[in-house]
Design a protein around this motif. Structure first.
Motif, PDB file in Angstrom:
ATOM      1  N   GLY A  26       0.781  -1.230   0.000  1.00 44.02           N
ATOM      2  CA  GLY A  26       0.000   0.000   0.000  1.00 44.02           C
ATOM      3  C   GLY A  26       0.810   1.277   0.000  1.00 44.02           C
ATOM      4  N   GLY A  27       2.114   1.148   0.111  1.00 43.96           N
ATOM      5  CA  GLY A  27       2.944   2.341   0.074  1.00 43.96           C
ATOM      6  C   GLY A  27       2.959   2.971  -1.305  1.00 43.96           C
ATOM      7  N   GLY A  28       3.495   4.179  -1.366  1.00 45.99           N
ATOM      8  CA  GLY A  28       3.588   4.861  -2.644  1.00 45.99           C
ATOM      9  C   GLY A  28       3.804   6.340  -2.471  1.00 45.99           C
ATOM     10  N   LEU A  29       3.529   7.078  -3.526  1.00 46.37           N
ATOM     11  CA  LEU A  29       3.696   8.529  -3.542  1.00 46.37           C
ATOM     12  C   LEU A  29       2.342   9.195  -3.325  1.00 46.37           C
ATOM     13  N   VAL A  30       2.307  10.141  -2.401  1.00 47.42           N
ATOM     14  CA  VAL A  30       1.076  10.863  -2.112  1.00 47.42           C
ATOM     15  C   VAL A  30       1.429  12.324  -1.886  1.00 47.42           C
ATOM     16  N   GLY A  35      -3.465   4.160   2.603  1.00 45.06           N
ATOM     17  CA  GLY A  35      -3.749   3.043   3.485  1.00 45.06           C
ATOM     18  C   GLY A  35      -2.736   1.938   3.309  1.00 45.06           C
ATOM     19  N   LEU A  36      -2.161   1.499   4.409  1.00 42.80           N
ATOM     20  CA  LEU A  36      -1.197   0.401   4.377  1.00 42.80           C
ATOM     21  C   LEU A  36      -1.848  -0.869   4.920  1.00 42.80           C
ATOM     22  N   SER A  37      -1.379  -1.996   4.423  1.00 42.70           N
ATOM     23  CA  SER A  37      -1.807  -3.301   4.919  1.00 42.70           C
ATOM     24  C   SER A  37      -0.585  -4.133   5.245  1.00 42.70           C
ATOM     25  N   CYS A  38      -0.757  -5.046   6.174  1.00 36.91           N
ATOM     26  CA  CYS A  38       0.307  -5.987   6.522  1.00 36.91           C
ATOM     27  C   CYS A  38      -0.330  -7.352   6.700  1.00 36.91           C
ATOM     28  N   GLY A  93       9.068  -3.813   5.098  1.00 33.21           N
ATOM     29  CA  GLY A  93       8.819  -2.382   4.964  1.00 33.21           C
ATOM     30  C   GLY A  93       8.221  -2.001   3.627  1.00 33.21           C
ATOM     31  N   THR A  94       7.514  -0.890   3.634  1.00 33.68           N
ATOM     32  CA  THR A  94       6.952  -0.329   2.407  1.00 33.68           C
ATOM     33  C   THR A  94       7.213   1.179   2.417  1.00 33.68           C
ATOM     34  N   GLN A  95       7.641   1.690   1.276  1.00 32.13           N
ATOM     35  CA  GLN A  95       8.033   3.093   1.182  1.00 32.13           C
ATOM     36  C   GLN A  95       6.802   3.976   1.029  1.00 32.13           C
TER      37      GLN A  95
END
Length: 120
Positions: free
Chosen positions: A8-12, A19-22, A113-115
């Protein structure tokens, strides 16, 4: 084996939402408190939010209170982090953590991790 896979990471843009999910596997998810941490370039990893194993209690870093929401679905072995009103200084790698105290020791599992990048 134990796996925590964030997505769910990305550029905003500043002020935007993400929204992130794990997704967890390889351990009894419902026995573990779940947390989110983040690490910005050149800085130490810092606590963001945590939720108890049953989901009945949450706690947040002061810097994100009122803007971030942590939740979990024990049926899906997944923890979420909804982030609103994001700021550029919140650009970081966001990590999922599973933690449980067993007698005198604490068991911790980490995702890769997610950026998240907050920028125009």
């Amino acid at each position: 084996q134990v796996q925590l896979v964030e997505s769910g990471g990305g550029l905003v843009q500043p002020g935007g939402s993400l929204g992130l999910s794990c997704a967890a596997s390889g351990f009894t998810f419902s026995n573990y408190a779940m947390s989110w941490y983040r690490q910005a370039p050149g800085k130490e990893r810092e606590f963001v939010a945590t939720i108890t194993s049953t989901g009945d209690s949450t706690n947040y870093a002061d810097s994100v209170k009122g803007r971030f929401t942590i939740s979990r679905d024990n049926a899906k072995n997944t923890v979420y982090l909804q982030m609103n009103s994001l700021k550029p200084e919140e650009t970081a790698v966001y990590y999922c953590n599973a933690g449980r105290r067993v007698l005198t020791r604490t068991i911790n599992y980490w995702g890769q991790g997610t950026q998240v990048t907050v920028s125009l």
